[in-house]
Design an enzyme around this catalytic site. Structure first.
Site, mmCIF file in Angstrom:
data_model
loop_
_atom_site.group_PDB
_atom_site.id
_atom_site.type_symbol
_atom_site.label_atom_id
_atom_site.label_comp_id
_atom_site.label_asym_id
_atom_site.label_seq_id
_atom_site.Cartn_x
_atom_site.Cartn_y
_atom_site.Cartn_z
ATOM 1 N N THR A 148 0.840 -1.200 0.000
ATOM 2 C CA THR A 148 0.000 0.000 0.000
ATOM 3 C C THR A 148 0.873 1.247 0.000
ATOM 4 O O THR A 148 1.899 1.286 0.671
ATOM 5 C CB THR A 148 -0.905 0.008 1.249
ATOM 6 O OG1 THR A 148 -1.668 -1.193 1.269
ATOM 7 C CG2 THR A 148 -1.837 1.218 1.226
ATOM 8 N N ARG A 168 -12.408 -9.521 -1.667
ATOM 9 C CA ARG A 168 -12.055 -8.825 -0.420
ATOM 10 C C ARG A 168 -11.545 -7.400 -0.701
ATOM 11 O O ARG A 168 -10.746 -7.184 -1.605
ATOM 12 C CB ARG A 168 -10.984 -9.621 0.313
ATOM 13 C CG ARG A 168 -10.503 -8.989 1.625
ATOM 14 C CD ARG A 168 -9.257 -8.161 1.465
ATOM 15 N NE ARG A 168 -8.775 -7.651 2.751
ATOM 16 C CZ ARG A 168 -7.772 -6.781 2.875
ATOM 17 N NH1 ARG A 168 -7.147 -6.343 1.808
ATOM 18 N NH2 ARG A 168 -7.401 -6.339 4.061
ATOM 19 N N GLY A 208 -9.993 -3.974 1.479
ATOM 20 C CA GLY A 208 -9.515 -3.489 2.772
ATOM 21 C C GLY A 208 -9.897 -2.046 3.022
ATOM 22 O O GLY A 208 -10.890 -1.547 2.500
ATOM 23 N N THR A 250 -1.952 2.451 6.270
ATOM 24 C CA THR A 250 -1.502 1.189 5.687
ATOM 25 C C THR A 250 -1.477 0.144 6.787
ATOM 26 O O THR A 250 -1.062 0.434 7.897
ATOM 27 C CB THR A 250 -0.101 1.329 5.056
ATOM 28 O OG1 THR A 250 0.323 0.060 4.548
ATOM 29 C CG2 THR A 250 0.934 1.835 6.051
#
Lengths: 131, 170
Positions: free
Chosen positions: A1, A29, A31, A52
């Site tokens: 990230t 998925r 995040g 992150t």
């Protein structure tokens, strides 16, 4: 990230985050990185944050907005607010880090992992750190 | 007032002892280039929003980071990218999730913010919006590096979970 936060010479802040997510992820998925308020938030009244880490926990803690809210409502400085919210993430079982700038010119990192790739710049120069 | 810029390239189980010097040098150089790109905007009186986009695009183009080129891959072996952006002066925001064909996802997030009435677009619809906006596209082969394929194979061979610390952050 990866991510960035900035304060410009007009006093405005902005934040952004971009990621490939988690290796081997299934089922679509997603995040915290694309979730406004979790991985990214910016508000001239408080701060700009990019995060992150273990996204599920950052979403549950509402990390980026929570840091801004603590600064705006509790009057905390950026380091105190960021450290408090990262401690909350840790208490839930998650880990990671954040970068923060405020309209007042504060710029901070907070992370509870072994390392975080990070860098900062202003009119005096640039600095990069990993551990 | 004075401008400030901060960037990150990820966090996690980063241990100095396990890092090869050339990898560490490449990461440091990438972060420095990102700072330089943002600095160019901010030092000339530009907007914070433009500076962070410029910095993130550099990191997305750099294969040393888990974003854009060099992103980690899904269980199916695909790159599915996420990005978001927010302007503190207006609290306008844009985000994309699970996009597969935009070279720089941060640009797509900004397009969502500026060219749509929405905040988040996902998957095939977001890819379609990207093409309609004329953003630069890239094939999956551009994003996926051989070492990422190898990591996925190792992960599957060892029956590791995606939540295993070594892989959690990509």
């Amino acid at each position: 990230t990866v991510g960035a936060v900035a304060l410009d010479s007009h006093g405005h802040v902005a934040a952004g985050t971009s990621t490939g997510g988690m290796m081997g992820k299934k089922w679509g998925r997603v995040g915290d990185s694309p979730v406004i308020g979790a991985g990214t938030y910016a508000d001239d009244r408080a701060c700009a944050v990019s995060a992150t880490g273990w996204g599920e926990y950052f979403i549950r803690a509402g990390v980026a907005h929570e840091i801004c809210a603590r600064i705006r409502h509790k009057g905390e400085d950026a380091q105190t607010a960021a450290d408090a919210v990262l401690a909350e993430v840790k208490s839930l079982g998650g880990d990671g880090g954040v970068i923060v700038v405020t309209p007042k010119g504060e710029r901070v990192f907070s992370f509870n992992t072994k390392g975080m790739y990070r860098g900062m710049a202003d009119a005096t120069g640039r600095k990069v750190a990993l551990y | 007032s004075e401008w400030k810029l901060v960037v990150h390239g990820g966090a996690g189980a980063i241990e100095r002892a396990r890092h090869k010097p050339e990898k560490e040098a490449a990461v440091r150089a990438g972060l420095d280039r990102a700072l330089a790109a943002g600095e160019q905007v901010l030092s000339s009186g530009g907007k914070a929003l433009d500076a962070i986009e410029a910095a993130i695009r550099v990191l997305e183009d750099d294969p040393n980071f888990n974003a854009g080129k060099g992103a980690v891959i899904t269980d199916d072996g695909r790159a599915e990218l996420d990005a978001s952006i927010m302007d503190g002066s207006t609290r306008a925001a844009g985000a994309v999730a699970g996009v597969t064909g935009t070279k720089n996802p941060i640009r797509l997030a900004r397009a969502v913010m500026e060219k749509s009435p929405h905040v988040m677009l996902a998957a095939a619809g977001a890819d379609r919006f990207s093409r309609e906006q004329g953003l630069e596209q890239a094939e999956q082969d551009y994003f996926i590096l051989p070492e990422r394929k190898k990591q996925l194979e190792e992960m599957k061979a060892k029956r590791l979970s995606a939540l295993t610390v070594e892989y959690k952050y990509g």
